[in-house]
Design an enzyme around this catalytic site. Structure first.
Site, PDB file in Angstrom:
ATOM      1  N   TYR A   1       0.345   3.426  14.094  1.00 26.95           N
ATOM      2  CA  TYR A   1       1.138   4.627  13.713  1.00 26.95           C
ATOM      3  C   TYR A   1       2.692   3.926  13.183  1.00 26.95           C
ATOM      4  O   TYR A   1       3.375   4.711  13.622  1.00 26.95           O
ATOM      5  CB  TYR A   1       1.328   5.625  14.698  1.00 26.95           C
ATOM      6  CG  TYR A   1      -0.011   5.780  15.347  1.00 26.95           C
ATOM      7  CD1 TYR A   1      -1.066   6.128  14.768  1.00 26.95           C
ATOM      8  CD2 TYR A   1       0.039   5.605  16.783  1.00 26.95           C
ATOM      9  CE1 TYR A   1      -2.125   6.434  15.481  1.00 26.95           C
ATOM     10  CE2 TYR A   1      -1.335   5.860  17.567  1.00 26.95           C
ATOM     11  CZ  TYR A   1      -2.318   6.226  16.972  1.00 26.95           C
ATOM     12  OH  TYR A   1      -3.451   6.461  17.546  1.00 26.95           O
ATOM     13  N   HIS A   2       2.619   2.802  12.632  1.00 23.29           N
ATOM     14  CA  HIS A   2       3.693   2.090  12.316  1.00 23.29           C
ATOM     15  C   HIS A   2       3.685   1.683  10.678  1.00 23.29           C
ATOM     16  O   HIS A   2       3.832   0.597  10.212  1.00 23.29           O
ATOM     17  CB  HIS A   2       4.051   0.750  12.999  1.00 23.29           C
ATOM     18  CG  HIS A   2       4.087   0.819  14.500  1.00 23.29           C
ATOM     19  ND1 HIS A   2       3.674  -0.050  15.494  1.00 23.29           N
ATOM     20  CD2 HIS A   2       4.655   2.293  15.118  1.00 23.29           C
ATOM     21  CE1 HIS A   2       3.907   0.464  16.575  1.00 23.29           C
ATOM     22  NE2 HIS A   2       4.525   1.641  16.228  1.00 23.29           N
ATOM     23  N   PRO A   3       3.237   2.620   9.763  1.00 20.17           N
ATOM     24  CA  PRO A   3       3.351   2.228   8.401  1.00 20.17           C
ATOM     25  C   PRO A   3       4.871   1.799   7.758  1.00 20.17           C
ATOM     26  O   PRO A   3       5.553   2.613   8.153  1.00 20.17           O
ATOM     27  CB  PRO A   3       2.438   3.635   7.505  1.00 20.17           C
ATOM     28  CG  PRO A   3       2.940   4.599   8.757  1.00 20.17           C
ATOM     29  CD  PRO A   3       2.946   3.883  10.022  1.00 20.17           C
TER      30      PRO A   3
ATOM     31  N   HIS B   1       0.420  -1.939  11.732  1.00 18.67           N
ATOM     32  CA  HIS B   1      -0.140  -2.677  12.790  1.00 18.67           C
ATOM     33  C   HIS B   1      -1.253  -1.956  13.309  1.00 18.67           C
ATOM     34  O   HIS B   1      -1.368  -0.910  13.101  1.00 18.67           O
ATOM     35  CB  HIS B   1       1.077  -2.436  14.132  1.00 18.67           C
ATOM     36  CG  HIS B   1       2.010  -3.139  13.847  1.00 18.67           C
ATOM     37  ND1 HIS B   1       3.510  -2.711  14.294  1.00 18.67           N
ATOM     38  CD2 HIS B   1       2.658  -4.278  13.409  1.00 18.67           C
ATOM     39  CE1 HIS B   1       4.498  -3.563  14.184  1.00 18.67           C
ATOM     40  NE2 HIS B   1       4.054  -4.500  13.388  1.00 18.67           N
TER      41      HIS B   1
END
Length: 538
Positions: free
Chosen positions: A473-475, A294
């Site tokens: 920070y949503h890999p 995101h």
């Protein structure tokens, strides 16, 4: 060589759960290897301390992505937890599961058992929701979820009224019957302290004699006998050690470290392995591919009323907030800055929300080197409304730079590399201004600080969000789940295609990214994955 039934690599959101579940019945011996150290640190446990841990190498891998044309050539900062609890020990603590249709998409891609109806009981079982149990929410589980409606900053109510006047419904619970709308975020805190996966799952399990946790232990290679994983090689305190797994090796390093360790161990794209002079144990072309994340941006305004800036900026305000926190475990230090927000569709023909909102009653226009300036905001009253895309179509990859396990991997995000992602972000930032133009916000606004009133044309807005956007920070999806080894890394039971005795259980297995923060789904992946391991080793 020491032998354990199961070896787990990574004590993060999923790995902490896996360790707790596999050790619970006492039948199995479990070793958990974590490259970082203890989570018993003040700024880890204090919820708003994530501003201090944002670049702290003691608890953070501090990765940097490759310079990205989609982000005006910027090299994005990628914090990932290097500590017990992993990224759940340094994140912003928002507890959002994802849209139900996201998980049905997972199931429909050939992954039985991963639809929303399958996972809802798991979500409920891990929760201890302060708002109470109902058809969608759970109570009595390990993860305490705080209902913050009584504690948010007063400006949050203005944001909610403005968003409602702009056309969005009010929503009491984004994890309830509907995700769409605006409301107050639930947070993973309890009694003013962060509720990480380590606190919820791992710390209680560490009392068990059949669970051993090794910190400061960097996994460097998976050990094989033919095409079966049999152990792990790791470095600890300057020594290289090996341990053997009698049943399975489980990777829970997350979306960066799990594909990195697979590649370092000879499982990955053949050309990449040859490039670094590595012998292939098994060619798996999708390892490290399909990276999704995101992307977010904040719009910021100067306010006519005091905001949290006036409390957190001056020394006396810091002292007051610190005393309130230390004595009562209350106040802004006991919460996240993301207190309100929600989900909306940029266009009515979207089948479900494609953008997420974040309201913050503070601002950080003026940067501070070396940290995220949450605890040192701007000297004037300010507030921000942020957003992030829920289902970007841009796809990147992660690849080792060399055969050296100490070398950080290459992170190629390919942000805003599709017209779809650029178009929906353009629609979204225009909607931010529509919210801010409503009377509840307009009445207390002095001026727009970022990007500023001069930024008006589509080209100017696009150039601005390319310059100022970054990861939220949503890999996910770098070891994605699916039935075809040519298109996926693991099957629906999270077993690595083509290799016996090896699974990946973390957010890297998501077949595609979900709408919302990923920590809840990562924890549930840990619980679901551990259940599959126990079934297969009954």
């Amino acid at each position: 060589m020491q032998i354990y039934d199961f070896i787990i690599v990574g004590a993060g959101s999923a790995g902490s759960v896996v360790a707790e579940r596999l050790s619970a019945n006492g039948r199995f011996t479990v070793l958990l290897i974590e490259a970082g150290g203890s989570d018993r640190r003040f700024f880890v446990q204090m919820p708003l301390g994530y501003g201090k841990t944002f670049m702290d190498p003691k608890v953070n891998w501090n990765y940097s992505a490759e310079p990205d044309p989609g982000l005006a050539g910027n090299a994005d900062h990628w914090p990932r937890g290097k500590v017990l609890g992993g990224s759940s020990s340094i994140n912003a603590m928002v507890w959002v599961r994802g849209h139900p249709a996201d998980f049905d998409d997972w199931r429909d891609q050939g992954n039985p058992g991963w639809g929303y109806d399958d996972l809802l009981p798991v979500f409920k079982a891990v929760e201890d929701n302060e708002a109470g149990a109902d058809e969608w929410r759970g109570q009595g589980g390990p993860v305490h979820v705080t209902d913050n409606r009584r504690h948010v900053h007063p400006l949050t109510a203005r944001f909610l009224r403005a968003a409602h006047e702009a056309g969005l419904a009010l929503n009491e619970d984004f994890n309830g019957e509907h995700q769409e709308g605006v409301g107050i975020y639930q947070l993973t805190t309890r009694n003013g302290r962060r509720m990480s996966a380590a606190r919820a799952f791992l710390r209680p399990a560490m009392r068990r004699p059949n669970l051993r946790v090794e910190t400061s232990a960097l996994a460097t290679r998976i050990l094989f006998e033919g095409k079966r994983a049999v152990g792990i090689e790791f470095r600890q305190h300057g020594k290289s050690l090996r341990v053997h797994a009698g049943r399975e090796v489980i990777l829970s390093g997350g979306s960066v470290n799990s594909p990195q360790l697979l590649q370092l161990s000879g499982i990955g794209p053949a050309a990449l392995l040859r490039e670094h002079g590595m012998e292939a144990v098994h060619e798996s072309p999708q390892v490290g591919q399909n990276l999704q994340d995101h992307l977010g941006i904040n719009y910021t305004w100067k306010a006519k009323l005091p905001t949290l800036n006036q409390l957190l900026r001056p020394w006396w305000g810091k002292a007051l907030a610190g005393s309130q926190y230390l004595l009562l475990r209350r106040g802004p230090l006991s919460m996240s800055m993301n207190q309100g927000g929600g989900f909306f569709r940029t266009r009515p023909d979207r089948s479900r929300p494609n953008m997420q909102l974040y309201f913050q009653a503070f601002s950080t226009v003026l940067p501070r080197a070396g940290e995220r300036p949450i605890l040192s905001p701007d000297p004037w009253p300010g507030f921000s409304i942020g957003l992030s895309n829920c289902r970007p179509t841009s796809v990147g990859h992660i690849a080792i730079r060399s055969a050296d396990p100490l070398a950080p991997p290459r992170i190629v995000a390919n942000a805003f590399s599709t017209d779809h992602d650029v178009g929906e972000m353009l629609d979204a930032v225009k909607f931010l201004r529509r919210i801010a133009a409503q009377e509840p916000i307009r009445a207390i606004t002095e001026e727009e600080m970022l990007p500023g009133a001069a930024c008006q044309s589509d080209d100017e807005l696009i150039a601005d969000f390319r310059c100022r956007s970054g990861t939220v920070y949503h890999p996910v999806s770098t070891c994605r789940m699916g039935p075809d080894a040519r298109e996926a890394v693991v099957d629906a039971r999270l077993r690595v295609h083509g290799i016996a005795g090896l699974r990946v259980i973390d957010a890297s297995i998501f077949p595609n990214i979900i709408a919302g923060n990923t920590n809840a789904a990562a924890i549930v992946t840990g619980a679901k994955g551990a259940a599959l391991v126990l079934e297969d080793n009954a």
